[in-house]
Design an enzyme around this catalytic site. Structure first.
Site, PDB file in Angstrom:
ATOM      1  N   GLU A  29       0.841  -1.200   0.000  1.00 63.88           N
ATOM      2  CA  GLU A  29       0.000   0.000   0.000  1.00 63.88           C
ATOM      3  C   GLU A  29       0.876   1.250   0.000  1.00 63.88           C
ATOM      4  O   GLU A  29       1.762   1.380   0.859  1.00 63.88           O
ATOM      5  CB  GLU A  29      -0.894  -0.012   1.244  1.00 63.88           C
ATOM      6  CG  GLU A  29      -1.922  -1.122   1.179  1.00 63.88           C
ATOM      7  CD  GLU A  29      -2.425  -1.557   2.548  1.00 63.88           C
ATOM      8  OE1 GLU A  29      -2.289  -0.805   3.520  1.00 63.88           O
ATOM      9  OE2 GLU A  29      -2.952  -2.688   2.630  1.00 63.88           O
ATOM     10  N   GLU A  70      -4.619  -6.622   2.505  1.00 65.41           N
ATOM     11  CA  GLU A  70      -3.420  -7.340   2.955  1.00 65.41           C
ATOM     12  C   GLU A  70      -3.437  -8.826   2.625  1.00 65.41           C
ATOM     13  O   GLU A  70      -2.385  -9.403   2.357  1.00 65.41           O
ATOM     14  CB  GLU A  70      -3.205  -7.144   4.463  1.00 65.41           C
ATOM     15  CG  GLU A  70      -2.660  -5.776   4.848  1.00 65.41           C
ATOM     16  CD  GLU A  70      -3.728  -4.715   4.922  1.00 65.41           C
ATOM     17  OE1 GLU A  70      -4.927  -5.053   4.757  1.00 65.41           O
ATOM     18  OE2 GLU A  70      -3.380  -3.537   5.139  1.00 65.41           O
ATOM     19  N   ALA A  94       3.007  -4.273  11.195  1.00 63.79           N
ATOM     20  CA  ALA A  94       3.070  -5.720  11.395  1.00 63.79           C
ATOM     21  C   ALA A  94       1.757  -6.257  11.944  1.00 63.79           C
ATOM     22  O   ALA A  94       1.427  -7.429  11.753  1.00 63.79           O
ATOM     23  CB  ALA A  94       4.209  -6.063  12.345  1.00 63.79           C
ATOM     24  N   ASP A  95       1.004  -5.394  12.599  1.00 60.83           N
ATOM     25  CA  ASP A  95      -0.293  -5.789  13.146  1.00 60.83           C
ATOM     26  C   ASP A  95      -1.213  -6.335  12.051  1.00 60.83           C
ATOM     27  O   ASP A  95      -2.129  -7.108  12.340  1.00 60.83           O
ATOM     28  CB  ASP A  95      -0.962  -4.586  13.810  1.00 60.83           C
ATOM     29  CG  ASP A  95      -0.002  -3.836  14.709  1.00 60.83           C
ATOM     30  OD1 ASP A  95      -0.162  -3.899  15.927  1.00 60.83           O
ATOM     31  OD2 ASP A  95       0.948  -3.202  14.196  1.00 60.83           O
ATOM     32  N   PHE A  96      -0.970  -5.904  10.806  1.00 60.33           N
ATOM     33  CA  PHE A  96      -1.858  -6.332   9.721  1.00 60.33           C
ATOM     34  C   PHE A  96      -1.571  -7.774   9.291  1.00 60.33           C
ATOM     35  O   PHE A  96      -2.259  -8.317   8.415  1.00 60.33           O
ATOM     36  CB  PHE A  96      -1.797  -5.370   8.527  1.00 60.33           C
ATOM     37  CG  PHE A  96      -1.979  -3.917   8.899  1.00 60.33           C
ATOM     38  CD1 PHE A  96      -2.595  -3.562  10.098  1.00 60.33           C
ATOM     39  CD2 PHE A  96      -1.516  -2.906   8.084  1.00 60.33           C
ATOM     40  CE1 PHE A  96      -2.743  -2.219  10.460  1.00 60.33           C
ATOM     41  CE2 PHE A  96      -1.669  -1.570   8.439  1.00 60.33           C
ATOM     42  CZ  PHE A  96      -2.274  -1.223   9.624  1.00 60.33           C
ATOM     43  N   ILE A  97      -0.566  -8.379   9.906  1.00 61.42           N
ATOM     44  CA  ILE A  97      -0.385  -9.826   9.806  1.00 61.42           C
ATOM     45  C   ILE A  97      -1.730 -10.483  10.100  1.00 61.42           C
ATOM     46  O   ILE A  97      -2.086 -11.498   9.489  1.00 61.42           O
ATOM     47  CB  ILE A  97       0.613 -10.299  10.901  1.00 61.42           C
ATOM     48  CG1 ILE A  97       2.015  -9.827  10.583  1.00 61.42           C
ATOM     49  CG2 ILE A  97       0.542 -11.812  11.100  1.00 61.42           C
ATOM     50  CD1 ILE A  97       2.800 -10.719   9.712  1.00 61.42           C
ATOM     51  N   HIS A 139      -1.493  -0.912  16.391  1.00 65.75           N
ATOM     52  CA  HIS A 139      -0.428  -0.378  15.527  1.00 65.75           C
ATOM     53  C   HIS A 139       0.928  -0.401  16.221  1.00 65.75           C
ATOM     54  O   HIS A 139       1.812   0.380  15.862  1.00 65.75           O
ATOM     55  CB  HIS A 139      -0.745   1.070  15.115  1.00 65.75           C
ATOM     56  CG  HIS A 139      -1.766   1.192  14.027  1.00 65.75           C
ATOM     57  ND1 HIS A 139      -3.107   0.960  14.245  1.00 65.75           N
ATOM     58  CD2 HIS A 139      -1.657   1.508  12.714  1.00 65.75           C
ATOM     59  CE1 HIS A 139      -3.767   1.159  13.113  1.00 65.75           C
ATOM     60  NE2 HIS A 139      -2.912   1.482  12.171  1.00 65.75           N
TER      61      HIS A 139
HETATM   62  C1  LIG Z   1      -5.657  -3.354   7.669  1.00 65.84           C
HETATM   63  C2  LIG Z   1      -5.082  -1.995   7.547  1.00 65.84           C
HETATM   64  N1  LIG Z   1      -4.350  -1.679   6.455  1.00 65.84           N
HETATM   65  C3  LIG Z   1      -3.791  -0.458   6.333  1.00 65.84           C
HETATM   66  C4  LIG Z   1      -3.961   0.475   7.320  1.00 65.84           C
HETATM   67  C5  LIG Z   1      -3.281   1.816   7.213  1.00 65.84           C
HETATM   68  N2  LIG Z   1      -4.273   2.824   6.853  1.00 65.84           N
HETATM   69  C6  LIG Z   1      -4.953   3.491   7.808  1.00 65.84           C
HETATM   70  S1  LIG Z   1      -6.112   4.475   7.161  1.00 65.84           S
HETATM   71  C7  LIG Z   1      -5.732   4.025   5.607  1.00 65.84           C
HETATM   72  C8  LIG Z   1      -6.492   4.608   4.479  1.00 65.84           C
HETATM   73  C9  LIG Z   1      -7.938   4.349   4.614  1.00 65.84           C
HETATM   74  O1  LIG Z   1      -8.620   4.944   3.566  1.00 65.84           O
HETATM   75  P1  LIG Z   1     -10.192   5.062   3.577  1.00 65.84           P
HETATM   76  O2  LIG Z   1     -10.793   3.748   3.879  1.00 65.84           O
HETATM   77  O3  LIG Z   1     -10.562   5.710   2.309  1.00 65.84           O
HETATM   78  O4  LIG Z   1     -10.518   5.998   4.812  1.00 65.84           O
HETATM   79  P2  LIG Z   1     -10.134   7.549   5.004  1.00 65.84           P
HETATM   80  O5  LIG Z   1      -8.769   7.584   5.570  1.00 65.84           O
HETATM   81  O6  LIG Z   1     -10.219   8.224   3.718  1.00 65.84           O
HETATM   82  O7  LIG Z   1     -11.132   8.037   6.003  1.00 65.84           O
HETATM   83  C10 LIG Z   1      -4.693   3.111   5.600  1.00 65.84           C
HETATM   84  C11 LIG Z   1      -4.078   2.522   4.390  1.00 65.84           C
HETATM   85  C12 LIG Z   1      -4.721   0.106   8.450  1.00 65.84           C
HETATM   86  N3  LIG Z   1      -4.877   0.950   9.480  1.00 65.84           N
HETATM   87  N4  LIG Z   1      -5.281  -1.115   8.535  1.00 65.84           N
END
Ligand SMILES: Cc1ncc(C[n+]2csc(CCOP(=O)(O)OP(=O)(O)O)c2C)c(N)n1
Ligand SMILES: [Mg+2]
Lengths: 337, 328
Positions: A29, A70, A94-97, A139
């Protein structure tokens, strides 16, 4: 030698290996960042800046920006690896494991064995782990123990920029799946990194970072610096500690551990994770089984408590090991006779 | 549906509370006083409020990493939230959760969530429970709502949840807040259907709605229809709201992925609060003085909450061990 940050050692090693070997690909990502935005590709890279400039050099086929998925990221790394590529997948935390566990545990780790040794799966899963940012329960975790316990995976936990470079290059050239764990609180740490474009550190070779005769301290990742700082304070008071950075938890350098404990007879294990079914208990069992006669005191463990990681500053620092806790454990081990 | 003056004022107060809460945090974060990761909801207020104004404490919502707005709209205590973000022992989650994990189950708020995509399955479970509990005296079911971003809609968990809600006819509502970005990545790149999340939900076999998420009455009216449909026992539904986030993904994001002038433009043309004020005063439903008074009251309440958060009791080291289990 070049001085650089831990995070730059990640990025530079990937860059050099992608140059050297066309089969190396990166996915995750925001590894490009800015895709599908007015700012365009690479407007901003990922939040850790560990893939800066890769897209510009190697293009979209080899630097694959993925949706937030993921399971598919890790699974695709498995498929790429079974198809002749050397994928480096990034899990931003790493939590996303947790999200991708099936693909790691039931798929990537086991392909070779289940297929009767007929295939290889040279996938790397980079996991950014660890506490220290008050990022709370989802996190900040250090899930190395569950991964270390999975047959088929190699688990790497570098603590310095040089080790990042040597171990990551080794991981990329290694034919087995590797979990490469980068501690987020170490990204800004500076250190000398060898210029040798083939600099590799073989897995299963621990690093002695402080030498002493009285107590052995085992640590990984961010815990290494804490152990060193405790050892330095103790050294000023005439107490000598071996500090051993395990570097890889699978494979494990048993010899380095047992040799040291044979001399010191006293062991302190430092682990950022909770204590049950952990790296600390695993190491403790190893020493109890294989160096029992050398032990002169009960094994001490400095670990997180058996709790999730709390948010508030005071709570997170109470949760984490620190040099004072390590020093106290060393003194306790020494006081026993 | 035309809302009463009281209802309009209440909706405005809620939106304004979210805005003021977030703007204050935006400033405070620069001083380093607040720990951890904070994702601000500013710009999307009309969605949270336009949805939650229809709900009672027995209706459930599951939120995201960008959760402050959903929490406030669902009735979480302003001071309790502020104290939580400050990491106080008096916070809504005793300083254990922080910004990304604010929850108040008594209010039907089943938690902000640090794991993108984790919310939708939880909402389906809550909806199943509502189905088991059955309709109230008026024949209406309680519902459970999953708020998801355009990024979260790409998680397998979201897909699984949508399908499971359809096959179990659970009274779940998938509210997709499309703010066009997931972190630094554009919606048009990451969502293969491009310009549309609702059609995905539709493909799973549920009815869908779409509306302008910066227009409070569009959100509110749409949700009236959606809720009538779902509460009647027709199974799940999905709604996509097109909206904007005014600040970075997280605090400190330089936002180089935006177009030149984009932030000025969305603040000028797509500010749900500004639009609410304009339309309510133009239609003579509310006058400027009423709204100004709400502004002043909200500002005071937020100020009071910060003062309280700063003075609130700090957690103690031994608190780390508490609340892992009920009994152990
Ligand atoms: C499983 C997971 N993958 C990646 C992340 C890191 N992350 C946090 S918010 C985000 C973007 C989320 O986008 P969206 O769903 O459009 O929500 P917005 O931030 O626009 O409110 C990411 C990649 C996470 N917290 N959890
Ligand atoms: Mg988004």
């Amino acid at each position: 030698m070049a001085k650089m940050m831990y995070r730059d050692a990640v990025r530079n090693t990937i860059f050099q290996e992608m140059k050297r070997d066309d089969s190396v690909v990166v996915l995750g990502e925001d590894v490009v960042g800015g895709m599908g935005t007015p700012g365009g590709p690479e407007a901003i890279g990922g939040i850790w800046s560990t893939s800066t400039g890769l897209f510009g050099e190697f293009g979209a086929d080899r630097v694959i920006d993925t949706p937030i998925s993921e399971s598919a990221i890790v699974g695709a790394a498995g498929g790429l690896a079974l198809s002749g590529k050397r994928p480096i997948a990034e899990l931003m935390f790493a939590d996303f494991i947790g999200v991708s566990l099936d693909q790691i545990w039931n798929q990537i780790a086991k392909f070779r064995y289940m297929f009767g040794g007929k295939t290889k799966c040279p996938a790397i899963i980079r996991c950014i782990y660890g506490a220290g940012y008050n990022a709370a329960a989802q996190h900040s975790q250090s899930p190395h123990a569950i991964l270390t316990g999975m047959p088929g995976l190699k688990v790497v936990m570098p603590s310095t920029p040089a080790d990042v470079a040597g171990l990551l290059r080794q991981a990329i050239r290694d034919d087995d799946p590797v979990i490469f764990m980068e501690h987020k609180a170490l990204y800004g740490v500076q250190g000398e990194v060898p210029d040798d474009p083939d600099f590799c550190i073989p897995f299963g070779h621990a690093r002695l970072t402080r030498a002493g005769q009285d107590v052995t301290i085992l640590a990984t990742g961010m815990m290494v610096g804490m152990a060193e700082s405790a050892a330095d304070t103790l050294a000023e008071n005439g107490i000598g500690c071996d500090v051993i950075d395990l570097r890889t938890t699978s494979p494990l350098d048993e010899e380095a551990i047992l040799d040291s404990v044979e001399v010191t007879g006293r062991l302190v294990i430092v682990d950022e994770a909770p204590p049950r079914c952990s790296l600390a208990t695993d190491l403790s069992a190893l020493v109890a089984q294989k160096a029992f006669a050398s032990l002169r005191a009960p094994i001490e463990m400095v670990t997180a408590p058996h709790t999730p990681i709390p948010f508030a500053r005071e709570l997170e620092s109470a949760y984490l090991p620190n040099p004072d806790k390590i020093e106290a454990a060393v003194r306790k081990a020494l006081a026993y006779n | 549906m035309q809302l009463s003056r009281e209802d309009l004022l209440q909706a405005y107060r809620r939106m304004k509370t979210i805005r003021a809460f977030e703007e204050l945090l935006h400033d405070e974060i620069q001083t380093g006083e607040i720990a951890g990761f904070t994702h601000l909801y500013c710009g999307q207020e009309a969605v949270a409020v336009g949805v939650c104004e229809h709900l009672s404490d027995d209706d459930k919502i599951v939120s995201t990493h960008r959760g402050h707005g959903h929490c406030l709209a669902k009735g979480c205590d302003v001071e309790g939230m502020m104290k939580e973000i400050w990491g106080s022992r008096e916070g809504l989650c005793k300083g254990k959760g922080g910004s990304m994990h604010i929850a108040d189950v008594d209010k039907g708020m089943l938690g902000a969530n640090g794991i993108v995509g984790a919310g939708a399955p939880i909402a389906v479970g809550a909806a199943m429970a509502a189905k088991i509990d059955g309709p109230d005296a008026n024949g209406k079911l309680k519902v459970a709502i999953a708020f998801s971003g355009d990024g979260a809609c790409n998680q397998g968990t979201t897909f699984e949840a949508m399908n499971m809600a359809v096959v179990t006819k659970a009274p779940a509502i998938f509210v997709f807040e499309n703010n066009h970005y997931s972190e630094h990545t554009g919606f048009e790149y990451a969502v293969g259907t491009q310009r549309d999340i609702a059609s995905r939900a539709e493909a799973f076999g549920m009815r869908v709605w779409r509306a302008d998420g910066t227009d409070f009455s569009a959100v509110h009216d749409t949700m009236s229809e959606v809720l009538e449909y779902v509460r009647a026992g027709n199974g799940p539904a999905a709604v996509e709201f097109d909206t904007e986030r005014f600040y970075g993904h997280f605090e400190g994001d330089p936002q180089r992925y935006r177009a030149k002038g984009e932030l000025d433009r969305i603040r000028e043309e797509r500010d749900c609060i500004k639009k609410f004020r304009e339309s309510a005063t133009e239609a003579k439903l509310l006058d400027g003085a009423d709204l100004d008074q709400v502004d002043a009251e909200v500002a005071q309440a937020i100020e009071k909450a910060v003062v309280a958060a700063r003075a609130a009791e700090r957690p103690k080291a031994e608190d780390v061990l508490v609340d892992v289990y009920i009994d152990y």
